[in-house]
Design a protein around this motif. Structure first.
Motif, PDB file in Angstrom:
ATOM      1  N   LYS A  71       5.957   3.532  -4.621  1.00 49.90           N
ATOM      2  CA  LYS A  71       5.281   2.342  -4.093  1.00 49.90           C
ATOM      3  C   LYS A  71       5.407   2.297  -2.576  1.00 49.90           C
ATOM      4  O   LYS A  71       4.437   2.018  -1.864  1.00 49.90           O
ATOM      5  CB  LYS A  71       5.870   1.080  -4.709  1.00 49.90           C
ATOM      6  CG  LYS A  71       5.155  -0.191  -4.302  1.00 49.90           C
ATOM      7  CD  LYS A  71       5.771  -1.412  -4.968  1.00 49.90           C
ATOM      8  CE  LYS A  71       5.062  -2.678  -4.605  1.00 49.90           C
ATOM      9  NZ  LYS A  71       5.042  -3.005  -3.226  1.00 49.90           N
ATOM     10  N   GLN A  72       6.589   2.597  -2.066  1.00 52.36           N
ATOM     11  CA  GLN A  72       6.815   2.607  -0.622  1.00 52.36           C
ATOM     12  C   GLN A  72       5.935   3.673   0.040  1.00 52.36           C
ATOM     13  O   GLN A  72       5.318   3.420   1.075  1.00 52.36           O
ATOM     14  CB  GLN A  72       8.289   2.872  -0.323  1.00 52.36           C
ATOM     15  CG  GLN A  72       8.625   2.883   1.143  1.00 52.36           C
ATOM     16  CD  GLN A  72      10.080   3.249   1.394  1.00 52.36           C
ATOM     17  OE1 GLN A  72      10.818   3.600   0.473  1.00 52.36           O
ATOM     18  NE2 GLN A  72      10.491   3.187   2.645  1.00 52.36           N
ATOM     19  N   ALA A  73       5.875   4.860  -0.564  1.00 56.04           N
ATOM     20  CA  ALA A  73       5.049   5.933  -0.013  1.00 56.04           C
ATOM     21  C   ALA A  73       3.574   5.539  -0.026  1.00 56.04           C
ATOM     22  O   ALA A  73       2.840   5.813   0.932  1.00 56.04           O
ATOM     23  CB  ALA A  73       5.262   7.218  -0.802  1.00 56.04           C
ATOM     24  N   LYS A  74       3.141   4.881  -1.087  1.00 55.85           N
ATOM     25  CA  LYS A  74       1.748   4.428  -1.178  1.00 55.85           C
ATOM     26  C   LYS A  74       1.455   3.404  -0.090  1.00 55.85           C
ATOM     27  O   LYS A  74       0.409   3.461   0.564  1.00 55.85           O
ATOM     28  CB  LYS A  74       1.491   3.824  -2.558  1.00 55.85           C
ATOM     29  CG  LYS A  74       0.073   3.386  -2.771  1.00 55.85           C
ATOM     30  CD  LYS A  74      -0.117   2.808  -4.162  1.00 55.85           C
ATOM     31  CE  LYS A  74      -1.530   2.284  -4.336  1.00 55.85           C
ATOM     32  NZ  LYS A  74      -1.729   1.668  -5.643  1.00 55.85           N
ATOM     33  N   ASP A  75       2.372   2.481   0.133  1.00 55.04           N
ATOM     34  CA  ASP A  75       2.190   1.474   1.183  1.00 55.04           C
ATOM     35  C   ASP A  75       2.135   2.123   2.570  1.00 55.04           C
ATOM     36  O   ASP A  75       1.295   1.767   3.397  1.00 55.04           O
ATOM     37  CB  ASP A  75       3.304   0.432   1.139  1.00 55.04           C
ATOM     38  CG  ASP A  75       3.235  -0.438  -0.110  1.00 55.04           C
ATOM     39  OD1 ASP A  75       2.173  -0.467  -0.761  1.00 55.04           O
ATOM     40  OD2 ASP A  75       4.258  -1.089  -0.435  1.00 55.04           O
ATOM     41  N   ALA A 102       1.295   5.215   3.254  1.00 55.34           N
ATOM     42  CA  ALA A 102       0.041   5.960   3.352  1.00 55.34           C
ATOM     43  C   ALA A 102      -1.126   5.007   3.611  1.00 55.34           C
ATOM     44  O   ALA A 102      -2.030   5.312   4.399  1.00 55.34           O
ATOM     45  CB  ALA A 102      -0.200   6.769   2.082  1.00 55.34           C
ATOM     46  N   GLY A 103      -1.108   3.856   2.969  1.00 53.01           N
ATOM     47  CA  GLY A 103      -2.158   2.860   3.193  1.00 53.01           C
ATOM     48  C   GLY A 103      -2.189   2.388   4.632  1.00 53.01           C
ATOM     49  O   GLY A 103      -3.257   2.214   5.220  1.00 53.01           O
ATOM     50  N   LYS A 153      -4.683   2.586  10.026  1.00 51.06           N
ATOM     51  CA  LYS A 153      -4.606   2.891  11.457  1.00 51.06           C
ATOM     52  C   LYS A 153      -5.642   3.946  11.830  1.00 51.06           C
ATOM     53  O   LYS A 153      -6.337   3.825  12.842  1.00 51.06           O
ATOM     54  CB  LYS A 153      -3.208   3.390  11.827  1.00 51.06           C
ATOM     55  CG  LYS A 153      -2.150   2.328  11.871  1.00 51.06           C
ATOM     56  CD  LYS A 153      -0.802   2.927  12.217  1.00 51.06           C
ATOM     57  CE  LYS A 153       0.315   1.911  12.106  1.00 51.06           C
ATOM     58  NZ  LYS A 153       1.628   2.521  12.379  1.00 51.06           N
ATOM     59  N   TYR A 154      -5.727   4.996  11.027  1.00 50.65           N
ATOM     60  CA  TYR A 154      -6.679   6.073  11.299  1.00 50.65           C
ATOM     61  C   TYR A 154      -8.115   5.550  11.240  1.00 50.65           C
ATOM     62  O   TYR A 154      -8.934   5.853  12.101  1.00 50.65           O
ATOM     63  CB  TYR A 154      -6.476   7.210  10.284  1.00 50.65           C
ATOM     64  CG  TYR A 154      -7.387   8.383  10.501  1.00 50.65           C
ATOM     65  CD1 TYR A 154      -7.160   9.279  11.534  1.00 50.65           C
ATOM     66  CD2 TYR A 154      -8.482   8.587   9.675  1.00 50.65           C
ATOM     67  CE1 TYR A 154      -7.993  10.357  11.744  1.00 50.65           C
ATOM     68  CE2 TYR A 154      -9.331   9.666   9.875  1.00 50.65           C
ATOM     69  CZ  TYR A 154      -9.076  10.551  10.908  1.00 50.65           C
ATOM     70  OH  TYR A 154      -9.907  11.606  11.111  1.00 50.65           O
ATOM     71  N   ARG A 155      -8.395   4.739  10.219  1.00 48.55           N
ATOM     72  CA  ARG A 155      -9.739   4.177  10.073  1.00 48.55           C
ATOM     73  C   ARG A 155     -10.089   3.298  11.272  1.00 48.55           C
ATOM     74  O   ARG A 155     -11.199   3.371  11.803  1.00 48.55           O
ATOM     75  CB  ARG A 155      -9.835   3.373   8.783  1.00 48.55           C
ATOM     76  CG  ARG A 155     -11.217   2.821   8.508  1.00 48.55           C
ATOM     77  CD  ARG A 155     -11.218   2.013   7.222  1.00 48.55           C
ATOM     78  NE  ARG A 155     -10.709   2.780   6.114  1.00 48.55           N
ATOM     79  CZ  ARG A 155     -11.446   3.288   5.147  1.00 48.55           C
ATOM     80  NH1 ARG A 155     -12.731   3.090   5.130  1.00 48.55           N
ATOM     81  NH2 ARG A 155     -10.897   3.977   4.173  1.00 48.55           N
TER      82      ARG A 155
END
Length: 110
Positions: free
Chosen positions: A36-40, A42-43, A48-50
């Protein structure tokens, strides 16, 4: 006595099984929390990239369409410069053109 030992061994196995279950459950919970932490994370990176790409895209669009303030100002200055140049050229040749027109209009050909 042997029955007692068997029951004691079985009891130990049951306790060990219970402890193993707890360890596995703890590991599963930790794994799910990390996922869950990794998913957050990555989100957040994707957001930021978007945002960065959207900002660059908007800059490219505004530069290419000429709607940015800098381009409008530059085009206005170029237009004023060209108009001034054309007025100066017209002022230079105006007397010659008037003379030529007067000669052709007033001249009589037979």
């Amino acid at each position: 006595m042997e029955d007692y030992r068997r029951q004691g061994g079985i009891q130990q196995l049951l306790v060990a099984e219970q402890e193993a279950r707890q360890i596995v459950n703890t590991a599963r919970t930790a794994k799910l929390n990390r996922l869950k932490q990794a998913k957050d994370e990555a989100g957040e990176e994707v957001a930021k990239y978007r945002a960065n790409m959207e900002k660059e895209f908007q800059k490219i669009i505004s530069d290419s369409t000429g709607f940015s303030g800098v381009n409008v100002k530059r085009l206005d200055e170029q237009t004023v410069t060209k108009i001034d140049h054309l007025k100066k050229q017209a002022a230079k040749v105006s007397p010659e053109i008037v003379k030529m027109l007067m000669t052709h209009v007033t001249g009589v050909k037979i």
